[in-house]
Write a protein that holds these residues in place. Structure first.
Motif, mmCIF file in Angstrom:
data_model
loop_
_atom_site.group_PDB
_atom_site.id
_atom_site.type_symbol
_atom_site.label_atom_id
_atom_site.label_comp_id
_atom_site.label_asym_id
_atom_site.label_seq_id
_atom_site.Cartn_x
_atom_site.Cartn_y
_atom_site.Cartn_z
ATOM 1 N N PHE A 184 0.820 -1.209 0.000
ATOM 2 C CA PHE A 184 0.000 0.000 0.000
ATOM 3 C C PHE A 184 0.858 1.266 0.000
ATOM 4 O O PHE A 184 0.388 2.337 -0.347
ATOM 5 C CB PHE A 184 -0.953 0.011 1.195
ATOM 6 N N GLY A 185 2.092 1.143 0.422
ATOM 7 C CA GLY A 185 3.004 2.282 0.401
ATOM 8 C C GLY A 185 2.700 3.345 1.445
ATOM 9 O O GLY A 185 3.096 4.495 1.286
ATOM 10 N N ILE A 186 2.007 2.962 2.510
ATOM 11 C CA ILE A 186 1.702 3.918 3.591
ATOM 12 C C ILE A 186 2.043 3.268 4.918
ATOM 13 O O ILE A 186 2.084 2.041 5.040
ATOM 14 C CB ILE A 186 0.225 4.355 3.580
ATOM 15 N N SER A 187 2.270 4.104 5.909
ATOM 16 C CA SER A 187 2.589 3.574 7.230
ATOM 17 C C SER A 187 1.312 3.164 7.952
ATOM 18 O O SER A 187 0.219 3.637 7.648
ATOM 19 C CB SER A 187 3.339 4.622 8.056
ATOM 20 N N LYS A 188 1.488 2.296 8.933
ATOM 21 C CA LYS A 188 0.342 1.842 9.721
ATOM 22 C C LYS A 188 -0.273 2.996 10.490
ATOM 23 O O LYS A 188 -1.491 3.070 10.638
ATOM 24 C CB LYS A 188 0.762 0.726 10.665
ATOM 25 N N SER A 189 0.540 3.934 10.937
ATOM 26 C CA SER A 189 0.007 5.065 11.701
ATOM 27 C C SER A 189 -0.808 5.997 10.808
ATOM 28 O O SER A 189 -1.822 6.541 11.239
ATOM 29 C CB SER A 189 1.129 5.831 12.402
ATOM 30 N N HIS B 166 -4.148 4.171 10.199
ATOM 31 C CA HIS B 166 -4.978 4.168 11.407
ATOM 32 C C HIS B 166 -5.493 5.563 11.736
ATOM 33 O O HIS B 166 -6.648 5.736 12.105
ATOM 34 C CB HIS B 166 -4.197 3.594 12.586
ATOM 35 N N ARG B 167 -4.640 6.570 11.592
ATOM 36 C CA ARG B 167 -5.071 7.945 11.862
ATOM 37 C C ARG B 167 -6.208 8.347 10.926
ATOM 38 O O ARG B 167 -7.218 8.901 11.357
ATOM 39 C CB ARG B 167 -3.895 8.915 11.703
ATOM 40 N N ARG B 168 -6.087 8.022 9.646
ATOM 41 C CA ARG B 168 -7.143 8.381 8.696
ATOM 42 C C ARG B 168 -8.421 7.582 8.978
ATOM 43 O O ARG B 168 -9.518 8.100 8.850
ATOM 44 C CB ARG B 168 -6.661 8.153 7.272
ATOM 45 N N PHE B 169 -8.273 6.324 9.395
ATOM 46 C CA PHE B 169 -9.434 5.530 9.789
ATOM 47 C C PHE B 169 -10.174 6.219 10.933
ATOM 48 O O PHE B 169 -11.407 6.325 10.918
ATOM 49 C CB PHE B 169 -9.007 4.121 10.204
ATOM 50 N N LEU B 170 -9.438 6.696 11.926
ATOM 51 C CA LEU B 170 -10.067 7.387 13.058
ATOM 52 C C LEU B 170 -10.739 8.689 12.620
ATOM 53 O O LEU B 170 -11.852 8.999 13.053
ATOM 54 C CB LEU B 170 -9.033 7.674 14.146
ATOM 55 N N ILE B 171 -10.087 9.446 11.756
ATOM 56 C CA ILE B 171 -10.660 10.703 11.261
ATOM 57 C C ILE B 171 -11.954 10.432 10.513
ATOM 58 O O ILE B 171 -12.974 11.094 10.734
ATOM 59 C CB ILE B 171 -9.648 11.455 10.370
ATOM 60 N N TRP B 172 -11.926 9.445 9.644
ATOM 61 C CA TRP B 172 -13.125 9.109 8.872
ATOM 62 C C TRP B 172 -14.209 8.526 9.762
ATOM 63 O O TRP B 172 -15.395 8.746 9.528
ATOM 64 C CB TRP B 172 -12.778 8.156 7.744
ATOM 65 N N SER B 173 -13.818 7.786 10.785
ATOM 66 C CA SER B 173 -14.812 7.232 11.716
ATOM 67 C C SER B 173 -15.520 8.348 12.468
ATOM 68 O O SER B 173 -16.747 8.332 12.617
ATOM 69 C CB SER B 173 -14.145 6.282 12.715
ATOM 70 N N ARG B 174 -14.757 9.319 12.954
ATOM 71 C CA ARG B 174 -15.355 10.453 13.677
ATOM 72 C C ARG B 174 -16.245 11.288 12.771
ATOM 73 O O ARG B 174 -17.201 11.900 13.234
ATOM 74 C CB ARG B 174 -14.254 11.314 14.279
ATOM 75 N N ALA B 175 -15.930 11.304 11.478
ATOM 76 C CA ALA B 175 -16.737 12.065 10.522
ATOM 77 C C ALA B 175 -17.976 11.295 10.078
ATOM 78 O O ALA B 175 -18.783 11.818 9.317
ATOM 79 C CB ALA B 175 -15.880 12.431 9.306
ATOM 80 N N GLY B 176 -18.120 10.043 10.526
ATOM 81 C CA GLY B 176 -19.297 9.252 10.186
ATOM 82 C C GLY B 176 -19.279 8.627 8.806
ATOM 83 O O GLY B 176 -20.326 8.260 8.272
ATOM 84 N N VAL B 177 -18.096 8.489 8.220
ATOM 85 C CA VAL B 177 -17.991 7.963 6.860
ATOM 86 C C VAL B 177 -18.514 6.533 6.771
ATOM 87 O O VAL B 177 -19.255 6.200 5.842
ATOM 88 C CB VAL B 177 -16.525 8.028 6.361
ATOM 89 N N TRP B 178 -18.168 5.687 7.726
ATOM 90 C CA TRP B 178 -18.507 4.267 7.616
ATOM 91 C C TRP B 178 -20.007 4.031 7.727
ATOM 92 O O TRP B 178 -20.555 3.201 6.993
ATOM 93 C CB TRP B 178 -17.725 3.460 8.649
ATOM 94 N N GLY B 179 -20.677 4.739 8.612
ATOM 95 C CA GLY B 179 -22.127 4.598 8.721
ATOM 96 C C GLY B 179 -22.846 5.093 7.473
ATOM 97 O O GLY B 179 -23.788 4.449 6.985
ATOM 98 N N ARG B 180 -22.386 6.233 6.948
ATOM 99 C CA ARG B 180 -22.999 6.764 5.725
ATOM 100 C C ARG B 180 -22.702 5.882 4.522
ATOM 101 O O ARG B 180 -23.547 5.711 3.631
ATOM 102 C CB ARG B 180 -22.535 8.199 5.480
ATOM 103 N N LEU B 181 -21.512 5.284 4.478
ATOM 104 C CA LEU B 181 -21.174 4.360 3.394
ATOM 105 C C LEU B 181 -22.075 3.127 3.461
ATOM 106 O O LEU B 181 -22.583 2.664 2.439
ATOM 107 C CB LEU B 181 -19.704 3.953 3.478
ATOM 108 N N HIS B 182 -22.292 2.628 4.658
ATOM 109 C CA HIS B 182 -23.172 1.477 4.838
ATOM 110 C C HIS B 182 -24.583 1.795 4.331
ATOM 111 O O HIS B 182 -25.180 1.012 3.585
ATOM 112 C CB HIS B 182 -23.189 1.089 6.314
ATOM 113 N N GLU B 183 -25.097 2.952 4.714
ATOM 114 C CA GLU B 183 -26.433 3.358 4.256
ATOM 115 C C GLU B 183 -26.479 3.533 2.737
ATOM 116 O O GLU B 183 -27.445 3.119 2.084
ATOM 117 C CB GLU B 183 -26.848 4.654 4.933
ATOM 118 N N ALA B 184 -25.451 4.151 2.174
ATOM 119 C CA ALA B 184 -25.428 4.382 0.725
ATOM 120 C C ALA B 184 -25.404 3.065 -0.045
ATOM 121 O O ALA B 184 -26.095 2.920 -1.064
ATOM 122 C CB ALA B 184 -24.217 5.243 0.345
#
Length: 160
Positions: A63-68, A71-89
């Motif tokens: 993937f060419g990216i670090s684990k941190s 993980h940091r972007r996962f947390l940012i997107w989680s706080r922004a509600g991306v995963w719930g909205r993606l599930h609904e979409a």
């Protein structure tokens, strides 16, 4: 993305839905760091971790990216509600295409917040920790509070 570099992990059409939901990345204040990783790559890396169940530290180098970063972007997107909205979409798209029947639904406990407030002080009697740590280096010393020689007899150790 379905036919792109990450098609082996991200199903056809999922990136097209997700890219509309992902908030723009903010410039981090560390100065002249590395160039911002494309959201498409980060999304694929996060999906890989979520689908495979591997730890963030086991993220493959392809993937060419670090684990941190992932993980940091996962947390940012989680706080922004991306995963719930993606599930609904995704559910709406499947429903519109007639591929899902939403008249019967099962609630997955992964989407229900765990109740807090359980009494963490109560212990089962067999898991209670001893107040006196065990010490194996001073068995013969009677002045050591951890010494087995200085322990008072208890109902389980008293001989009678």
């Amino acid at each position: 993305m379905g036919r792109g570099a990450w098609s082996w992990i991200v199903p056809d059409g999922l990136w097209e839905i997700a890219k509309l939901l992902i908030p723009p990345s903010k410039v981090r204040p560390q100065g002249d760091g590395t160039q911002d990783t494309p959201d498409e790559t980060l999304f694929a890396a996060i999906i890989y971790v979520l689908v495979s169940g591997c730890a963030w530290r086991a993220l493959p180098p392809c993937f060419g990216i670090s684990k941190s970063t992932a993980h940091r972007r996962f947390l940012i997107w989680s706080r922004a509600g991306v995963w719930g909205r993606l599930h609904e979409a995704v559910l709406h798209r499947l429903d519109d295409a007639g591929l899902i029947d939403v008249t019967r639904v099962v609630l997955d406990t992964a989407h229900v917040r765990a109740k807090k407030g359980a009494n963490s002080q109560a212990r089962a009697p067999w898991t209670g920790a001893s107040r006196v740590p065990r010490c194996t280096s001073c068995r013969t010393r009677t002045d050591c509070p951890s010494s087995s020689a200085s322990r008072p007899a208890t109902p389980t150790t008293a001989k009678g």
